[in-house]
Write an enzyme that holds these catalytic residues in place. Structure first.
Site, PDB file in Angstrom:
ATOM      1  N   ASP A  22       0.853  -1.200   0.000  1.00 33.51           N
ATOM      2  CA  ASP A  22       0.000   0.000   0.000  1.00 33.51           C
ATOM      3  C   ASP A  22       0.885   1.244   0.000  1.00 33.51           C
ATOM      4  OD1 ASP A  22      -1.814   2.032   0.463  1.00 33.51           O
ATOM      5  OD2 ASP A  22      -2.810   1.054   2.158  1.00 33.51           O
ATOM      6  N   ASP A 116      -3.718   2.184  -5.394  1.00 37.01           N
ATOM      7  CA  ASP A 116      -2.392   2.177  -4.732  1.00 37.01           C
ATOM      8  C   ASP A 116      -2.196   0.972  -3.826  1.00 37.01           C
ATOM      9  OD1 ASP A 116      -3.934   2.865  -2.453  1.00 37.01           O
ATOM     10  OD2 ASP A 116      -2.254   4.018  -1.640  1.00 37.01           O
ATOM     11  N   GLU A 117      -2.944  -0.094  -4.051  1.00 37.83           N
ATOM     12  CA  GLU A 117      -2.987  -1.161  -3.065  1.00 37.83           C
ATOM     13  C   GLU A 117      -3.245  -2.511  -3.735  1.00 37.83           C
ATOM     14  OE1 GLU A 117      -5.975  -1.932   0.611  1.00 37.83           O
ATOM     15  OE2 GLU A 117      -6.149  -0.053  -0.441  1.00 37.83           O
TER      16      GLU A 117
HETATM   17  P1  TTP Z   1      -5.266   5.165   0.870  1.00 38.13           P
HETATM   18  O1  TTP Z   1      -4.276   4.082   0.561  1.00 38.13           O
HETATM   19  O2  TTP Z   1      -6.420   4.817   1.737  1.00 38.13           O
HETATM   20  O3  TTP Z   1      -4.528   6.382   1.596  1.00 38.13           O
HETATM   21  P2  TTP Z   1      -3.102   6.994   1.323  1.00 38.13           P
HETATM   22  O4  TTP Z   1      -2.313   6.207   0.343  1.00 38.13           O
HETATM   23  O5  TTP Z   1      -3.262   8.430   0.980  1.00 38.13           O
HETATM   24  O6  TTP Z   1      -2.426   6.935   2.771  1.00 38.13           O
HETATM   25  P3  TTP Z   1      -1.885   5.657   3.560  1.00 38.13           P
HETATM   26  O7  TTP Z   1      -0.421   5.906   3.755  1.00 38.13           O
HETATM   27  O8  TTP Z   1      -2.643   5.648   4.841  1.00 38.13           O
HETATM   28  O9  TTP Z   1      -2.146   4.451   2.711  1.00 38.13           O
HETATM   29  O10 TTP Z   1      -5.829   5.783  -0.463  1.00 38.13           O
HETATM   30  C1  TTP Z   1      -5.040   5.938  -1.639  1.00 38.13           C
HETATM   31  C2  TTP Z   1      -5.412   7.204  -2.368  1.00 38.13           C
HETATM   32  O11 TTP Z   1      -6.793   7.198  -2.687  1.00 38.13           O
HETATM   33  C3  TTP Z   1      -5.197   8.457  -1.535  1.00 38.13           C
HETATM   34  O12 TTP Z   1      -3.869   8.955  -1.623  1.00 38.13           O
HETATM   35  C4  TTP Z   1      -6.190   9.405  -2.127  1.00 38.13           C
HETATM   36  C5  TTP Z   1      -7.327   8.518  -2.580  1.00 38.13           C
HETATM   37  N1  TTP Z   1      -8.404   8.592  -1.588  1.00 38.13           N
HETATM   38  C6  TTP Z   1      -9.408   9.537  -1.797  1.00 38.13           C
HETATM   39  O13 TTP Z   1      -9.418  10.271  -2.784  1.00 38.13           O
HETATM   40  N2  TTP Z   1     -10.405   9.633  -0.844  1.00 38.13           N
HETATM   41  C7  TTP Z   1     -10.439   8.845   0.281  1.00 38.13           C
HETATM   42  O14 TTP Z   1     -11.353   8.962   1.111  1.00 38.13           O
HETATM   43  C8  TTP Z   1      -9.372   7.880   0.476  1.00 38.13           C
HETATM   44  C9  TTP Z   1      -9.347   7.001   1.699  1.00 38.13           C
HETATM   45  C10 TTP Z   1      -8.402   7.791  -0.486  1.00 38.13           C
HETATM   46 MG    MG Z   2      -2.157   4.100   0.519  1.00 40.80          MG
END
Ligand code: TTP
Ligand code: MG
Length: 406
Positions: A22, A116-117
Site C-alpha cells: 500500500d 495504490d494497493e
Molecule cells: P489510501 O491508501 O487509503 O490512503 P493513502 O495512500 O493516501 O495513505 P496511507 O499511507 O494511509 O495508505 O488511499 C489511496 C489514495 O486514494 C489516496 O492517496 C487518495 C485517494 N483517496 C481519496 O481520494 N479519498 C479517500 O477517502 C481515500 C481514503 C483515499
Molecule cells: Mg495508501
C-alpha cells in the site's frame, strides 16, 4: 496412494505467503515529488472550495488530525499552516500503472484493491527471492527506485494478516507476521482493526469488554454468533488469525465487489445512493481493467439492527452497451434500479452498502459489426470515467453526486 495424498492435502492447506502493498499518502506523495518545496510540510490534496473534501493528507498533516474524506474547511481549522494542493489526476494514474508493473515482477498472482494497493501471492517464491523480510525489502526498494515513492508492505500467511501488517508501521514500513505468531501479532490491536468491525460494532464490542482483538478470544464462536449473527463466526476466525481466501487476480475472479460501513446509520437515501454509485464505478473500473463483463449485479444493504438484505438483477450481456467489458451505465442501471425499488418499498437507515458484479465472462465472444451510436458514446463516457477513477483513486467523488465509499 494418490487419493490418500489428495485427501490429506484437502484437510491441511499448504502454508501460504501473502504480501499486501500500500503506497504511503499516495496522492500527497506524488504532489511532493512534483514539487519538492512541499516536502516535510502539512499538505492535503483536494479541491479548495467551500464543499471541498480531503482526498488524502500528508503524514505531517495527519499529526494535526487531518484525514481523507474530511471537509477541507475542517482540515484547515485543525491545521492553520495547512497547504491545500489541487488534484492532478493524470499523475496519480501514471504512478498507479507503474506500481502495478513493479508488482507484476514479483508474482503472477496480483489482486488490485484500488489504485495504490494490492495483494500478491508469494507462496513458493522464497527459493527464488529469499526469506519474507528480503522479499519485502526488495518490493519496497523496487517501488522506491522506479517511482521515487514509498510503500508499506505486510507479509503474512494470509490476506487479513498481510493487510493488517502493511498498516502496522506506516509510512515506509515492513512488517512480517511469521506463522505461529498470528495471535500474538493481533492480540494488542484495537478491535476496530478487525475486518468487518465498523464503528458501531466496535462500540458493541466495547460494551462486552472487548477493546483489543485478543479480548475476543475469551468468547466462544457460539457466543459471538449469538451476539453478532453470522459475522460473529467470522470475527472469531479473524481474531484467531485465520483467513483462507485466495489471492485472485480480477481476471480470474468469480465476483468483484466493494462495500462501505458507515460511521453512523445513514438516514438519507440520496447519500447512500451516492456511495453506491461510486462503488459501481470502482467495480466497473476493475471489470474493464480485467476486460470482463458481468452477468449479475448485486446490491447488499445492512440495517442498523444488522439485518442484511441482498437484491440481484441479471444483465443481458449480449445487448449490453460495451462489447468487450462492462459499462458503468449497464451496471448502474441494474444497481441503481435495485436500490431505487428498495427505497420506494422499504427504506430504513443504512449501516452498510455494497455493490458486486458476478457471473463474469471475458465478453469478447460477440463481434459487433454494427456498433450503434449508443455504444460508441457509451465507450467514450466510460473511458472518461475510468480516467477519473484512476486519477482520483478509490474514494473519489464523480458522476453526478457519487461520493465516499470504497
Ligand atoms: P489510501 O491508501 O487509503 O490512503 P493513502 O495512500 O493516501 O495513505 P496511507 O499511507 O494511509 O495508505 O488511499 C489511496 C489514495 O486514494 C489516496 O492517496 C487518495 C485517494 N483517496 C481519496 O481520494 N479519498 C479517500 O477517502 C481515500 C481514503 C483515499
Ligand atoms: Mg495508501
Amino acid at each position: 496412494m494418490a487419493p490418500v495424498i489428495s485427501q490429506y492435502a484437502a484437510v491441511v492447506p499448504t502454508p501460504r505467503l501473502i504480501a499486501h502493498v500500500d503506497m504511503d499518502a499516495f496522492f500527497a506523495a506524488v504532489e511532493v515529488l512534483d514539487n519538492p518545496a512541499l516536502a516535510g510540510k502539512p499538505i492535503v490534496v483536494g479541491h479548495d472550495g467551500p464543499r471541498g473534501v480531503v482526498s488524502t493528507a500528508s503524514y505531517e498533516a495527519r499529526k494535526f488530525g487531518c484525514h481523507s474524506a474530511q471537509p477541507i474547511a475542517v482540515a484547515k481549522r485543525l491545521c492553520p499552516s495547512l497547504i491545500v494542493v489541487p488534484i492532478h489526476g493524470e499523475r496519480y494514474h501514471h504512478f498507479s500503472r507503474r506500481l502495478f508493473e513493479v508488482l507484476d515482477e514479483f508474482s503472477p498472482l496480483v489482486e488490485p484493491l484500488s489504485v495504490d494497493e494490492a495483494f500478491l501471492d508469494l507462496t513458493g517464491s522464497e527459493r527464488l527471492l529469499g526469506p519474507p523480510v528480503e522479499i519485502g525489502n526488495r518490493i519496497r526498494e523496487r517501488i522506491k527506485s522506479e517511482l521515487r515513492l514509498t510503500a508499506s508492505v505486510g507479509i503474512a500467511p494470509n490476506k487479513f494478516l498481510a493487510k493488517t501488517a502493511s498498516d502496522f508501521r506506516k509510512p515506509h514500513g515492513l512488517t512480517i507476521v511469521e506463522p505461529g505468531t498470528e495471535q500474538q501479532f493481533l492480540a494488542g490491536l484495537a478491535i476496530g482493526k478487525l475486518w468487518g468491525v465498523g464503528p458501531r460494532t466496535a462500540e458493541r464490542m466495547r460494551d462486552l469488554g472487548v477493546e483489543r482483538v485478543g479480548d475476543l478470544l475469551k468468547f466462544s464462536e457460539a457466543e459471538l454468533t449469538k451476539r453478532f449473527g453470522r459475522e460473529g463466526e467470522h470475527f472469531a476466525r479473524l481474531a484467531r488469525g485465520e483467513d483462507f481466501r485466495a489471492v485472485t487476480p480480477d481476471h480470474a475472479a468469480k465476483s468483484i465487489s466493494h462495500e462501505t460501513t458507515f460511521e453512523t446509520n445513514i438516514a438519507s437515501a440520496e447519500e447512500v445512493r451516492a456511495v453506491l454509485l461510486r462503488q459501481t464505478e470502482l467495480v466497473a473500473w476493475r471489470l474493464r481493467r480485467a476486460k470482463l463483463k458481468a452477468g449479475t449485479v448485486t446490491v447488499k444493504i445492512r440495517y442498523g439492527d444488522f439485518e442484511t438484505i441482498t437484491r440481484s438483477r441479471q444483465i443481458d450481456t449480449s445487448t449490453a452497451a460495451s462489447d468487450h467489458s462492462s459499462a458503468t451505465a449497464d451496471l448502474w442501471q441494474a444497481a441503481g434500479g435495485l436500490f431505487d425499488a428498495w427505497v420506494r418499498a422499504s427504506f430504513k437507515p443504512v449501516r452498510l452498502i455494497g455493490m458486486g458484479a458476478s457471473r463474469l465472462s471475458t465478453g469478447a465472444g460477440q463481434l459487433n459489426l454494427f456498433p450503434d451510436e449508443r455504444d460508441a458514446r457509451q465507450r467514450r463516457v466510460d473511458k472518461a470515467a475510468d480516467a477519473v477513477v484512476e486519477k482520483f483513486g478509490k474514494k473519489s467523488i464523480r458522476r453526478g453526486g457519487s461520493k465516499g465509499g470504497g
